[in-house]
Design an enzyme around this catalytic site. Structure first.
Site, PDB file in Angstrom:
ATOM      1  N   SER A 109      24.487  38.312 -18.902  1.00  0.00           N
ATOM      2  CA  SER A 109      23.767  39.565 -19.125  1.00  0.00           C
ATOM      3  C   SER A 109      23.438  39.722 -20.609  1.00  0.00           C
ATOM      4  CB  SER A 109      24.576  40.751 -18.587  1.00  0.00           C
ATOM      5  OG  SER A 109      23.770  41.908 -18.480  1.00  0.00           O
ATOM      6  N   GLU A 207      17.232  35.398 -14.771  1.00  0.00           N
ATOM      7  CA  GLU A 207      17.761  36.403 -13.843  1.00  0.00           C
ATOM      8  C   GLU A 207      17.626  37.767 -14.493  1.00  0.00           C
ATOM      9  OE1 GLU A 207      20.849  38.439 -13.866  1.00  0.00           O
ATOM     10  OE2 GLU A 207      21.048  38.029 -16.002  1.00  0.00           O
ATOM     11  N   HIS A 277      23.510  39.008 -11.621  1.00  0.00           N
ATOM     12  CA  HIS A 277      24.182  40.263 -11.285  1.00  0.00           C
ATOM     13  C   HIS A 277      24.331  40.368  -9.768  1.00  0.00           C
ATOM     14  CE1 HIS A 277      22.718  41.016 -15.358  1.00  0.00           C
ATOM     15  NE2 HIS A 277      23.571  42.022 -15.445  1.00  0.00           N
TER      16      HIS A 277
END
Length: 306
Positions: A109, A207, A277
């Site tokens: 992330s 992502e 995620h």
């Protein structure tokens, strides 16, 4: 390419919060998980600090980051969580110190910014994997995701095929190269900086979470206009959850956006990897050689530790 030494039971590992403040209750559970693997855990001095939406001010977070790489007792560094903040410290990192003290570095992330900078400045292989507070310490963290930590103890490669999740072929072909990338919005944020991602000859993994199709469209367009999609040897599309449209009823589907940007690249492009995620969250090393094949619907990645 530099690979860190594998972990052994009894090793001491460090935990830092280089971005947003972690939920300390969830972090305790994540630490217990590391201990269940036979590891000893040392917390960064400022992990429990708060500075607005940051886990301590920039200097405090940078101190913890540097200390863990310089501490000879520490063999691996795990990030407590993401959120926001790593881009604020990336220019002040002592990269020479990292190169002199290569260690396992794990997170995803917002940690994307650190993955890219560390690899491009030092050559160190890092790991895109679930974090202690925001994933491991939450209810529902699954056994498949837990297994991914075993690659840190044994130098085993990853063979991802449709036994793990359905994969969609968007572009045909087979290509090899280092796996690079991470969170799409973070990669776009770094464009035009010294830490802009280099995708030339690489397998680009992407992502994101909570972004509507028009937002993802704009991010992909930025990468396209910057030549990042053309430069890449292949594209690996991970999990893009939470793409439901709220602002307008008129929209394109995520599949249509994929088609517009990836179907005409004349290189392998596969979507549907449960990396990001999501649960299960299959962890992968960044910087090791891999092969992406549309014919076999597979991604084969070399081990990330020695």
């Amino acid at each position: 390419m530099i690979k860190a030494e594998r972990l052994n039971q009894g090793d001491t590992v460090g935990v830092i919060a280089p971005a947003s403040p972690p939920d300390l209750k969830n972090l305790d559970k994540g630490i217990s998980f590391l201990e269940s693997l036979g590891l000893k855990v040392k917390l960064g001095a400022h992990v429990n600090k708060k500075h607005g939406y940051l886990a301590g001010n920039d200097q405090q977070r940078l101190e913890d980051f540097h200390h863990m790489f310089q501490d000879p007792e520490i063999t691996a560094i795990f990030c407590a969580g993401g959120g926001y903040g790593t881009g604020r410290i990336v220019a002040d990192i002592d990269y020479a110190s990292i190169k002199e003290n290569p260690k396992i570095f794990w997170g995803y992330s917002d940690i994307t910014c650190l993955h890219t900078a560390i690899r491009q400045e030092t050559g160190l292989v890092t790991f895109h994997g679930p974090m202690l507070c925001s994933d491991v310490g939450k209810e529902g963290f699954d056994a498949e995701s837990e297994k991914m930590f075993h690659q840190l103890f044994e130098p085993e490669g990853m063979h991802y095929n449709e036994n793990l999740s359905p994969l969609e072929v968007i572009g045909e072909g087979e290509a090899s190269g280092e796996v690079v990338g991470g969170n799409l919005s973070l990669l776009v944020n770094a464009m035009g900086t010294p830490y802009e991602i280099d995708t030339k000859g690489k397998l680009l993994f992407l992502e994101d979470v909570g972004e509507e199709p028009y937002r993802l469209d704009s991010f992909f367009n930025q990468l396209k206009l910057a030549g990042k999609l053309e430069d890449a040897a292949g594209i690996i599309l991970g999990d893009f959850s939470g793409t439901e449209t709220e602002k307008t009823k008129e929209t394109l589907s995520l599949s249509q956006v994929y088609e517009d940007y990836f179907s005409h690249l004349n290189k392998p492009v596969l979507a549907g990897f449960k990396i990001g995620h999501c649960l299960p969250h299959y962890s992968i090393p960044f910087g090791t050689d891999a092969v992406l094949s549309s014919h076999r619907k597979s991604l084969m990645i070399q081990p990330g530790v020695d």
